[in-house]
Write an enzyme that holds these catalytic residues in place. Structure first.
Site, mmCIF file in Angstrom:
data_model
loop_
_atom_site.group_PDB
_atom_site.id
_atom_site.type_symbol
_atom_site.label_atom_id
_atom_site.label_comp_id
_atom_site.label_asym_id
_atom_site.label_seq_id
_atom_site.Cartn_x
_atom_site.Cartn_y
_atom_site.Cartn_z
ATOM 1 N N ALA A 41 16.717 -46.159 -10.672
ATOM 2 C CA ALA A 41 17.338 -46.527 -11.948
ATOM 3 C C ALA A 41 16.634 -45.889 -13.136
ATOM 4 C CB ALA A 41 17.320 -48.046 -12.113
ATOM 5 N N GLY A 46 8.689 -46.929 -13.092
ATOM 6 C CA GLY A 46 8.390 -45.933 -12.065
ATOM 7 C C GLY A 46 9.265 -44.698 -12.178
ATOM 8 N N CYS A 47 10.546 -44.909 -12.419
ATOM 9 C CA CYS A 47 11.483 -43.784 -12.507
ATOM 10 C C CYS A 47 11.212 -42.953 -13.762
ATOM 11 C CB CYS A 47 12.925 -44.294 -12.487
ATOM 12 S SG CYS A 47 13.309 -45.140 -10.931
ATOM 13 N N THR A 48 10.785 -43.626 -14.830
ATOM 14 C CA THR A 48 10.426 -42.908 -16.061
ATOM 15 C C THR A 48 9.202 -42.036 -15.804
ATOM 16 O OG1 THR A 48 11.370 -44.629 -17.468
ATOM 17 C CG2 THR A 48 9.697 -43.190 -18.468
ATOM 18 N N ALA A 51 10.285 -39.019 -13.701
ATOM 19 C CA ALA A 51 11.083 -38.060 -14.475
ATOM 20 C C ALA A 51 10.212 -37.309 -15.482
ATOM 21 C CB ALA A 51 12.226 -38.784 -15.185
#
Length: 155
Positions: A41, A46-48, A51
């Site tokens: 998401a 974590g995804c930030t 990325a």
């Protein structure tokens, strides 16, 4: 449970909308290596981190002949917000139906806080110039993953 890809498999073709609604096709990248990474998401810690790590290393990867495409179940509008808020340079595409994630083995049962749940499996697939899977990594960590890929690829 989706079948996991193995080195030598043909990478499943896809055409998905990016943060601007433009179609991104794997077939358009033939002749270049592509790192396709799957994350649960946009706008989550974590995804930030992941990325941002890819964005920070995008030039290094591009100079080594790699394009990077991030795939999540988010809608293009959320990806656009994610890109703007975090100043991301990596190509982000939307797979709300999760068909591409399933084709890549990046959606299915996983452990989350000790429970078995169904969801996005944080994964990275490296596709070679001919569209074949070079590496397929599943259940990767968000933090430190990009550095590990760079090391493993000898960049």
């Amino acid at each position: 449970m989706s079948e996991r890809l193995q080195p030598g498999d043909t990478a499943p073709a896809f055409s998905l909308p990016d943060a601007d609604g433009d179609q991104v096709r794997l077939a358009d990248r033939l002749g270049r290596k592509v790192i396709v990474y799957f994350y649960p998401a946009a706008l989550t810690p974590g995804c930030t981190k992941q990325a941002c790590d890819f964005t920070d290393n995008l030039q290094l990867l591009a100079d080594a002949g790699y394009d990077v495409i991030g795939v999540s179940p988010d809608k293009p509008e959320k990806l656009a917000k994610f890109r703007e808020q975090e100043n991301l340079k990596v190509t982000l595409v939307a797979d709300p139906e999760k068909e591409v994630m399933k084709a890549y083995g990046a959606f299915g049962e996983k452990k989350l806080y000790g429970k078995t749940v169904t969801g996005v499996i944080r994964s990275t697939v490296v596709v070679d110039e001919a569209g074949k899977v070079e590496r397929a990594l599943y259940n990767v960590k968000a933090t430190g993953h990009v550095a590990k890929i760079i090391k493993d690829l000898g960049i």
